[in-house]
Design a protein around this motif. Structure first.
Motif, PDB file in Angstrom:
ATOM      1  N   SER A 128       0.791  -1.235   0.000  1.00 36.90           N
ATOM      2  CA  SER A 128       0.000   0.000   0.000  1.00 36.90           C
ATOM      3  C   SER A 128       0.822   1.282   0.000  1.00 36.90           C
ATOM      4  O   SER A 128       0.262   2.356  -0.228  1.00 36.90           O
ATOM      5  N   ASN A 129       2.094   1.196   0.297  1.00 40.79           N
ATOM      6  CA  ASN A 129       2.923   2.407   0.378  1.00 40.79           C
ATOM      7  C   ASN A 129       4.122   2.279  -0.540  1.00 40.79           C
ATOM      8  O   ASN A 129       5.236   2.645  -0.185  1.00 40.79           O
ATOM      9  N   GLY A 130       3.878   1.765  -1.738  1.00 41.85           N
ATOM     10  CA  GLY A 130       4.973   1.527  -2.657  1.00 41.85           C
ATOM     11  C   GLY A 130       5.551   2.806  -3.234  1.00 41.85           C
ATOM     12  O   GLY A 130       4.873   3.825  -3.383  1.00 41.85           O
ATOM     13  N   ASN A 131       6.858   2.743  -3.524  1.00 40.94           N
ATOM     14  CA  ASN A 131       7.547   3.794  -4.286  1.00 40.94           C
ATOM     15  C   ASN A 131       7.607   5.144  -3.564  1.00 40.94           C
ATOM     16  O   ASN A 131       7.675   6.185  -4.203  1.00 40.94           O
ATOM     17  N   TYR A 132       7.584   5.128  -2.239  1.00 37.17           N
ATOM     18  CA  TYR A 132       7.885   6.357  -1.506  1.00 37.17           C
ATOM     19  C   TYR A 132       9.303   6.794  -1.859  1.00 37.17           C
ATOM     20  O   TYR A 132      10.207   5.968  -1.999  1.00 37.17           O
ATOM     21  N   ARG A 133       9.498   8.086  -1.979  1.00 41.69           N
ATOM     22  CA  ARG A 133      10.815   8.604  -2.362  1.00 41.69           C
ATOM     23  C   ARG A 133      11.571   9.083  -1.126  1.00 41.69           C
ATOM     24  O   ARG A 133      11.022   9.779  -0.275  1.00 41.69           O
ATOM     25  N   GLY A 134      12.847   8.728  -1.072  1.00 41.58           N
ATOM     26  CA  GLY A 134      13.666   9.074   0.084  1.00 41.58           C
ATOM     27  C   GLY A 134      14.226  10.476   0.077  1.00 41.58           C
ATOM     28  O   GLY A 134      14.892  10.880   1.042  1.00 41.58           O
ATOM     29  N   ASP A 135      13.961  11.254  -0.979  1.00 37.37           N
ATOM     30  CA  ASP A 135      14.543  12.587  -1.104  1.00 37.37           C
ATOM     31  C   ASP A 135      14.281  13.465   0.120  1.00 37.37           C
ATOM     32  O   ASP A 135      15.181  14.124   0.646  1.00 37.37           O
ATOM     33  N   GLY A 136      13.016  13.499   0.552  1.00 36.69           N
ATOM     34  CA  GLY A 136      12.639  14.404   1.630  1.00 36.69           C
ATOM     35  C   GLY A 136      13.382  14.126   2.920  1.00 36.69           C
ATOM     36  O   GLY A 136      13.831  15.055   3.605  1.00 36.69           O
ATOM     37  N   MET A 137      13.520  12.864   3.272  1.00 37.08           N
ATOM     38  CA  MET A 137      14.209  12.519   4.509  1.00 37.08           C
ATOM     39  C   MET A 137      15.703  12.806   4.407  1.00 37.08           C
ATOM     40  O   MET A 137      16.327  13.273   5.373  1.00 37.08           O
ATOM     41  N   ILE A 138      16.284  12.523   3.242  1.00 37.85           N
ATOM     42  CA  ILE A 138      17.715  12.789   3.074  1.00 37.85           C
ATOM     43  C   ILE A 138      17.995  14.290   3.146  1.00 37.85           C
ATOM     44  O   ILE A 138      18.940  14.736   3.815  1.00 37.85           O
ATOM     45  N   LEU A 139      17.169  15.081   2.491  1.00 36.23           N
ATOM     46  CA  LEU A 139      17.346  16.533   2.552  1.00 36.23           C
ATOM     47  C   LEU A 139      17.176  17.025   3.984  1.00 36.23           C
ATOM     48  O   LEU A 139      17.933  17.891   4.451  1.00 36.23           O
ATOM     49  N   ALA A 140      16.186  16.491   4.694  1.00 39.31           N
ATOM     50  CA  ALA A 140      15.957  16.908   6.079  1.00 39.31           C
ATOM     51  C   ALA A 140      17.115  16.517   6.987  1.00 39.31           C
ATOM     52  O   ALA A 140      17.350  17.162   8.021  1.00 39.31           O
ATOM     53  N   SER A 141      17.836  15.460   6.640  1.00 39.61           N
ATOM     54  CA  SER A 141      18.953  14.998   7.467  1.00 39.61           C
ATOM     55  C   SER A 141      20.242  15.762   7.194  1.00 39.61           C
ATOM     56  O   SER A 141      21.270  15.473   7.821  1.00 39.61           O
ATOM     57  N   GLY A 142      20.197  16.712   6.267  1.00 41.78           N
ATOM     58  CA  GLY A 142      21.424  17.396   5.885  1.00 41.78           C
ATOM     59  C   GLY A 142      22.329  16.519   5.048  1.00 41.78           C
ATOM     60  O   GLY A 142      23.553  16.602   5.141  1.00 41.78           O
ATOM     61  N   MET A 143      21.728  15.674   4.227  1.00 37.19           N
ATOM     62  CA  MET A 143      22.461  14.744   3.349  1.00 37.19           C
ATOM     63  C   MET A 143      23.282  13.739   4.149  1.00 37.19           C
ATOM     64  O   MET A 143      24.405  13.390   3.792  1.00 37.19           O
ATOM     65  N   ASN A 144      22.692  13.247   5.234  1.00 33.63           N
ATOM     66  CA  ASN A 144      23.436  12.365   6.133  1.00 33.63           C
ATOM     67  C   ASN A 144      22.774  11.010   6.333  1.00 33.63           C
ATOM     68  O   ASN A 144      22.867  10.420   7.414  1.00 33.63           O
ATOM     69  N   MET A 145      22.128  10.472   5.298  1.00 36.72           N
ATOM     70  CA  MET A 145      21.554   9.138   5.421  1.00 36.72           C
ATOM     71  C   MET A 145      21.276   8.561   4.041  1.00 36.72           C
ATOM     72  O   MET A 145      21.293   9.262   3.031  1.00 36.72           O
ATOM     73  N   VAL A 146      21.038   7.251   4.013  1.00 39.93           N
ATOM     74  CA  VAL A 146      20.669   6.509   2.810  1.00 39.93           C
ATOM     75  C   VAL A 146      19.319   5.855   3.084  1.00 39.93           C
ATOM     76  O   VAL A 146      19.073   5.363   4.193  1.00 39.93           O
ATOM     77  N   VAL A 147      18.436   5.849   2.093  1.00 44.05           N
ATOM     78  CA  VAL A 147      17.092   5.299   2.256  1.00 44.05           C
ATOM     79  C   VAL A 147      16.888   4.140   1.290  1.00 44.05           C
ATOM     80  O   VAL A 147      17.238   4.234   0.109  1.00 44.05           O
ATOM     81  N   VAL A 148      16.307   3.054   1.802  1.00 43.73           N
ATOM     82  CA  VAL A 148      16.002   1.874   0.995  1.00 43.73           C
ATOM     83  C   VAL A 148      14.516   1.566   1.132  1.00 43.73           C
ATOM     84  O   VAL A 148      13.994   1.454   2.240  1.00 43.73           O
ATOM     85  N   THR A 149      13.821   1.438   0.004  1.00 43.06           N
ATOM     86  CA  THR A 149      12.438   0.975  -0.020  1.00 43.06           C
ATOM     87  C   THR A 149      12.355  -0.265  -0.898  1.00 43.06           C
ATOM     88  O   THR A 149      13.217  -0.486  -1.753  1.00 43.06           O
ATOM     89  N   PHE A 150      11.303  -1.071  -0.724  1.00 44.02           N
ATOM     90  CA  PHE A 150      11.230  -2.327  -1.478  1.00 44.02           C
ATOM     91  C   PHE A 150       9.829  -2.905  -1.415  1.00 44.02           C
ATOM     92  O   PHE A 150       8.987  -2.486  -0.605  1.00 44.02           O
ATOM     93  N   ASN A 151       9.574  -3.872  -2.275  1.00 45.85           N
ATOM     94  CA  ASN A 151       8.335  -4.647  -2.261  1.00 45.85           C
ATOM     95  C   ASN A 151       8.588  -5.999  -1.600  1.00 45.85           C
ATOM     96  O   ASN A 151       9.696  -6.533  -1.656  1.00 45.85           O
ATOM     97  N   TYR A 152       7.537  -6.553  -1.024  1.00 46.60           N
ATOM     98  CA  TYR A 152       7.605  -7.928  -0.524  1.00 46.60           C
ATOM     99  C   TYR A 152       6.268  -8.605  -0.813  1.00 46.60           C
ATOM    100  O   TYR A 152       5.235  -7.955  -0.961  1.00 46.60           O
TER     101      TYR A 152
END
Length: 539
Positions: A128-152
């Protein structure tokens, strides 16, 4: 054939040691991501496991197949087939085990950035929450994280259980897919700038339930795959044993005509996905009588004595879970998306509860009627007891179990336990009677422009709730980066104190009013009853 200019680009990128290259070689495949103008590089649709087709249907995930052709990773993989989903839906497929990765473009293989693995929800019956983009969280972190999303895998493809599946397949393969992705992260995330030794898992709804199952997997065995956990609006449904789930298998076998074959599971593996989807729907729990309806989410994790060894609530009560810093919490009105809006009286509310928690006794139903008086809030076209049923279901399935997990962490671990109540009121949702509904906090955590669902209008820039986005992103990215929601929280935002079981103090998130609160004494009493009886209704 790959165009010459593309080959030159890949060659130049591969030789650069100044930043993470859009080109990554994972051994089994080579992928070319997209260096975006916002300073983030993304890779979409990377296979993390072999296509679960044919003889791999109803089996644990396997290593991805070698592919020597360069893959252009700019298209999301198809979502996994869902209960009730159209057989011809072009957005879904049985071949669905794909991952997306987002990383700062200036990261290097030596950056060792904190990693966030997102597990989407959908009641274990859909992605139900497929293809969320990690851009927002990475920008909010000051470019200090990596985000992984996936299907199962979900629905019957991910959670079919029976004696036949145990004999010649695997149970809980949707959870095994998640575990396999975590192992994939351990192997490959350094190539994207991430630190395999600093991984936070998170998810909402069934994604939050997945966090619960991963924390208690194999009796709480710590395989070092993650180091912190954040569960949003985590669901706790009825958990059946393999034996109790047999009726689901038998009904499916009969519907697709495999019940006349000697090897019904082999027959199911030969049935094409289109036929399976045409027959993929929920049915009531057996023995509930003629007035019963199908549960909201029939396919679910099962107690198999291996990955899931007992009821979740009992495992937490006994300390059988991985000890990591943990966030749990829920929305104020987590049940309004689920209770039938036509609910007009206690009899209809009681049937709804029994349809979803079939082992509830008459005495327990009577107790729920006492604990949840008629709400007296009416909305256009809704029954008088819609909000009453919503209140009962929201606390039973979401809020109270989350508080109990926070208590277990505070009791058995010294690494940090935090709980929240999300109470950000969107004018439209309030007017329609939904209040602050299930998983609405995800729009604030990710940023409204980066979620695939339609976020409330008030969350967008200049909206009345736009200010809550940096607050929630501050808490979440701080937790991912430092294992505390406070270290890098947004300037001026409230200190989020740890959960103390005796005082039951959680943060109440509300635009311009976020602050610590003590759980209402009546809510404490209701949750105490629900917790005490959770094993009886098999949570």
């Amino acid at each position: 054939m790959v165009h010459l200019s593309l080959l030159l680009l890949v060659s130049a990128a591969a030789k650069s040691a100044l930043a993470v290259s859009p080109y990554v070689d994972l051994g089994y495949s080579q992928y070319l991501g997209t260096a975006q103008s916002n300073g983030i590089t993304s890779w979409w649709g990377m296979r993390f496991a072999a296509p679960p087709l044919g003889n791999l249907r109803f089996r644990s995930p396997q290593e991805p197949v070698y592919n020597e052709t360069l893959q252009i990773a700019n298209t999301h993989g198809l979502l996994c087939l869902a209960t009730g989903g159209s057989p011809t839906d072009p957005t879904t497929s049985e071949d669905c085990l794909f991952a997306d990765v987002y990383a700062p473009s200036n990261a290097t293989a030596e950056s060792k950035l904190p990693v966030f693995i997102w597990i989407q929800g959908g009641g274990f019956n859909a992605n139900s929450n497929g293809n969320y983009r990690g851009d927002g969280m990475i920008l909010a972190s000051g470019m200090n994280m990596v985000v992984v999303t996936f299907n199962y895998r979900v629905s019957l493809y991910g959670f079919l259980a029976s004696q036949e599946v145990v004999a010649n397949g695997n149970t809980n393969v949707g959870l095994l897919d998640q575990r396999f992705l975590m192992q994939w992260v351990q192997k490959y995330i350094a190539a994207f700038g991430g630190d395999p030794g600093h991984v936070t898992i998170g998810g909402c709804s069934a994604g939050g339930a997945s966090i619960t199952f991963q924390l208690t997997a194999y009796g709480g065995r710590d395989d070092g795959l993650f180091h912190a956990a954040a569960a949003e609006s985590a669901s706790v449904f009825t958990i059946l044993t393999v034996e109790q789930s047999q009726y689901q298998y038998d009904a499916l076998v009969a519907r697709v005509g495999c019940n006349t074959t000697a090897d019904t599971l082999a027959c199911l593996r030969e049935v094409n996905a289109t036929t399976l989807q045409a027959n993929n729907y929920n049915i009531p729990y057996p023995g509930l009588g003629p007035n019963a309806s199908a549960p909201l989410f029939m396919y679910d994790a099962v107690i198999d004595g291996d990955f899931v060894q007992d009821f979740s609530q009992r495992q937490f009560a006994e300390g059988n879970f991985v000890k990591v810093p943990a966030i749990y919490g829920d929305d104020t009105n987590g049940g309004t998306d689920f209770a039938p809006q036509s609910t007009a009286n206690y009899s209809q509310m009681d049937q709804f509860l029994i349809d979803n928690y079939p082992t509830m006794t008459p005495d327990q139903i009577t107790a729920f009627n006492y604990m949840y008086p008629e709400d007296m809030e009416f909305f256009n076209g809704t029954g008088a007891f819609w909000r009453t049923a919503s209140n009962a279901y929201g606390e039973l399935a979401y809020l109270c179990p989350g508080m109990f997990v926070s208590t277990a962490y505070a009791t058995y671990s010294t690494l940090g336990s935090w709980n929240y109540r999300y109470n950000v009121e969107d004018p439209t949702q309030m007017a329609e009677g939904y209040g602050v509904p299930h998983t609405v906090e995800t729009a604030a955590i990710w940023g409204p422009q980066y979620v695939s669902s339609t976020p409330p209008a008030s969350y967008w820039p200049n909206g009345t709730n736009a200010g809550i986005v940096p607050v929630m992103q501050g808490y979440w990215t701080s937790f991912i980066r430092s294992y505390s929601p406070n270290t890098y929280r947004a300037p001026g935002s409230a200190v989020w104190q740890e959960w103390v079981p005796t005082t039951q103090n959680r943060i109440m998130v509300m635009t311009n009013a976020t602050a610590m609160e003590t759980v209402d004494i009546n809510e404490q009493a209701r949750c105490a009853y629900i917790t005490a009886n959770s094993v009886y209704w098999e949570q």
